[in-house]
Write a protein that holds these residues in place. Structure first.
Motif, PDB file in Angstrom:
ATOM      1  N   ILE A  85      85.802  85.548   1.744  1.00 36.18           N
ATOM      2  CA  ILE A  85      85.173  84.546   1.005  1.00 36.18           C
ATOM      3  C   ILE A  85      83.998  84.208   1.890  1.00 36.18           C
ATOM      4  O   ILE A  85      82.735  84.305   1.611  1.00 36.18           O
ATOM      5  CB  ILE A  85      85.988  83.160   0.959  1.00 36.18           C
ATOM      6  N   SER A  86      84.112  84.148   3.370  1.00 35.22           N
ATOM      7  CA  SER A  86      82.969  83.621   4.447  1.00 35.22           C
ATOM      8  C   SER A  86      81.988  84.795   4.261  1.00 35.22           C
ATOM      9  O   SER A  86      81.067  84.619   4.425  1.00 35.22           O
ATOM     10  CB  SER A  86      83.826  83.536   5.592  1.00 35.22           C
ATOM     11  N   LEU A 133      89.541  76.233   1.293  1.00 32.44           N
ATOM     12  CA  LEU A 133      90.690  75.569   2.106  1.00 32.44           C
ATOM     13  C   LEU A 133      90.770  74.083   1.835  1.00 32.44           C
ATOM     14  O   LEU A 133      92.101  73.496   1.267  1.00 32.44           O
ATOM     15  CB  LEU A 133      90.239  75.804   3.589  1.00 32.44           C
ATOM     16  N   ARG A 134      89.558  73.318   1.674  1.00 38.11           N
ATOM     17  CA  ARG A 134      89.972  71.952   1.265  1.00 38.11           C
ATOM     18  C   ARG A 134      90.394  71.546  -0.009  1.00 38.11           C
ATOM     19  O   ARG A 134      91.323  70.779  -0.100  1.00 38.11           O
ATOM     20  CB  ARG A 134      88.299  71.410   1.460  1.00 38.11           C
ATOM     21  N   GLU A 135      89.969  72.488  -0.769  1.00 38.76           N
ATOM     22  CA  GLU A 135      90.396  72.255  -2.415  1.00 38.76           C
ATOM     23  C   GLU A 135      91.695  72.535  -2.655  1.00 38.76           C
ATOM     24  O   GLU A 135      92.479  72.158  -3.535  1.00 38.76           O
ATOM     25  CB  GLU A 135      89.291  72.934  -3.373  1.00 38.76           C
ATOM     26  N   ALA A 136      92.234  73.658  -1.778  1.00 31.19           N
ATOM     27  CA  ALA A 136      93.449  74.214  -1.954  1.00 31.19           C
ATOM     28  C   ALA A 136      94.570  73.185  -1.483  1.00 31.19           C
ATOM     29  O   ALA A 136      95.658  73.288  -1.836  1.00 31.19           O
ATOM     30  CB  ALA A 136      93.742  75.375  -1.346  1.00 31.19           C
ATOM     31  N   GLN A 137      94.311  72.183  -0.665  1.00 33.52           N
ATOM     32  CA  GLN A 137      95.167  71.465   0.082  1.00 33.52           C
ATOM     33  C   GLN A 137      96.118  70.843  -0.770  1.00 33.52           C
ATOM     34  O   GLN A 137      97.517  70.736  -0.558  1.00 33.52           O
ATOM     35  CB  GLN A 137      94.699  70.285   1.118  1.00 33.52           C
ATOM     36  N   TYR A 172      81.617  78.211   1.800  1.00 40.25           N
ATOM     37  CA  TYR A 172      82.717  78.542   0.448  1.00 40.25           C
ATOM     38  C   TYR A 172      84.069  78.652   0.993  1.00 40.25           C
ATOM     39  O   TYR A 172      84.954  78.287   0.384  1.00 40.25           O
ATOM     40  CB  TYR A 172      82.403  79.693  -0.251  1.00 40.25           C
ATOM     41  N   ALA A 173      84.172  79.104   2.188  1.00 39.01           N
ATOM     42  CA  ALA A 173      85.619  79.422   2.747  1.00 39.01           C
ATOM     43  C   ALA A 173      86.203  77.961   3.077  1.00 39.01           C
ATOM     44  O   ALA A 173      87.393  77.899   2.733  1.00 39.01           O
ATOM     45  CB  ALA A 173      85.541  80.336   4.146  1.00 39.01           C
ATOM     46  N   SER A 174      85.222  76.987   3.561  1.00 37.33           N
ATOM     47  CA  SER A 174      86.044  75.655   4.004  1.00 37.33           C
ATOM     48  C   SER A 174      86.139  75.074   2.788  1.00 37.33           C
ATOM     49  O   SER A 174      87.065  74.307   2.598  1.00 37.33           O
ATOM     50  CB  SER A 174      84.732  75.019   5.053  1.00 37.33           C
ATOM     51  N   TYR A 175      85.266  75.240   1.772  1.00 40.76           N
ATOM     52  CA  TYR A 175      85.428  74.785   0.360  1.00 40.76           C
ATOM     53  C   TYR A 175      86.732  75.037  -0.031  1.00 40.76           C
ATOM     54  O   TYR A 175      87.673  74.119  -0.423  1.00 40.76           O
ATOM     55  CB  TYR A 175      84.438  74.913  -0.551  1.00 40.76           C
TER      56      TYR A 175
END
Ligand code: SF4
Length: 382
Positions: A328-329, A341-345, A336-339
């Motif tokens: 993704i990165s 991970l954040r949304e997946a929590q 997008y990669a950070s997004y």
């Protein structure tokens, strides 16, 4: 490596749930084949420097074509494109077309894989869906397919309602369907939930109260039973709707899920070049006329980074490989990669997603049936 999809837009009759493009008028079949060959030639520059790893005849009903017509289309691909040494060449076929003579003739062409639209081995289900074939024809066709083809796939549909029948009995009939399919030991099985698409007969029947709405809990139960039976039979559940024996993942469809480029030939067929998606006109007469005049009737949309990211999330989470944060990165940017991970929590906390080796997100067993909804929650909206 890329793939070519060829859409054969004819069917003998309309299945009640279907919203694919097809016509039941076959009078233009010869002109259509001429147009398909011409479009293949017109677009050869698209893959001038690439090799074709798969050719897929979808529809509609490709098995309404004669083996000579199919061979002509395959030879046209070979004439204008570079093909790998061992391409996967698949034909979708309906059981009522598959006589021994026809299958024998297909086996003499370059086709090396059949995808057979069985959908159910129960006549009541087939009548409910308005399929053109009957239950006996499927078994007979599969018998001959086994004789002449090493590689074939069986398509099934679950969640088909039996009005007035107890849930347990409906589930039992579904188990029988899966077990009957396993009895033929196909290399590949695709199973789809019956869905209500707008403007189909099924949609009309439900909206007018002739049928009750579909029962999602039945589909969920039957999906779980499908997975259990196929796991016991050592099939790899490699994509939400697809199961295979080791080494028999579908090459053509896997390329879609991996975001590889492909061209779609024929009316309504979609193409993807890595940045834009285009689709041909879904009108047989318009398509034939335009191609005969040397123009391809199509529309195109250029995908934004977010749209490409959303597609990767949707297709990736549906596969057993999951989605890779590093990919993704690299493809879309670290943002997008950070997004992701954040949304997946939240879904990780609920037990529907898991983060494997801190680098790959996968849907868990408990989340599997809800994969599309989970993916949608990770979409990036600009
Ligand atoms: S045979 Fe396939 S394409 Fe044709 S109407 Fe039925 S589901 Fe649709």
């Amino acid at each position: 490596m890329s793939g070519i999809y060829i859409h054969i837009p004819f069917c003998k009759q309309a299945c009640s749930y279907c919203d694919f493009h097809f016509s039941t008028k076959m009078s233009s079949k010869d002109k259509m084949i001429d147009a398909l060959c011409k479009e293949l030639k017109m677009r050869k520059a698209s893959f001038a420097n690439d090799q074709i790893a798969s050719i897929y005849f979808g529809g509609g009903t490709p098995s309404v074509l004669s083996p000579i017509e199919i061979e002509r289309l395959i030879e046209t691909v070979y004439l204008h494109y570079q093909i790998t040494a061992t391409p996967e060449i698949t034909l979708e076929a309906n059981p009522d077309d598959l006589s021994e003579e026809y299958i024998k003739a297909l086996a003499k062409t370059k086709l090396n894989r059949l995808s057979i639209g069985v959908q159910s081995f129960h006549q009541e289900d087939l009548s409910f869906m308005n399929r053109a074939h009957n239950a006996g024809q499927s078994k007979e066709a599969l018998h001959w397919v086994q004789e002449y083809f090493d590689n074939y796939s069986i398509d099934l549909i679950y969640g088909v309602p039996r009005v007035g029948m107890a849930s347990e009995e409906q589930d039992l009939l579904w188990s029988e369907n899966v077990k009957t399919a396993l009895g033929f030991s196909p290399n590949h099985i695709s199973a789809y939930a019956l869905t209500v698409e707008p403007k189909t007969l099924l949609d009309h029947q439900i909206k007018t109260g002739k049928l009750p709405p579909l029962d999602e809990s039945r589909a969920h139960m039957q999906f779980n039973e499908l997975r259990r039976l196929l796991k016991d039979a050592a099939y790899d559940h490699y994509e939400f709707s697809n199961f295979s024996k080791q080494g028999f993942h579908a090459v053509n469809n896997s390329a879609y899920w991996e975001g590889k480029p492909y061209i779609g030939i024929g009316p309504s067929a979609h193409s993807y070049d890595g940045e834009s998606r285009s689709w041909n006109s879904a009108s047989n007469p318009l398509y034939i006329k335009a191609i005969s005049e040397g123009t391809r009737p199509f529309e195109v949309e250029y995908l934004s980074v977010s749209e490409r990211y959303n597609e990767y999330i949707m297709t990736g989470l549906r596969t057993s490989k999951g989605v890779e944060l590093a990919k993704i990165s690299a493809l879309f940017g670290q943002k997008y990669a950070s997004y992701t991970l954040r949304e997946a929590q939240k879904k990780i906390a609920e037990g529907h997603l898991e983060l494997v080796h801190e680098s790959v997100l996968k849907v868990t067993q408990s989340g599997l049936f809800f994969t599309d909804g989970i993916a949608a929650q990770l979409f990036y909206i600009d």
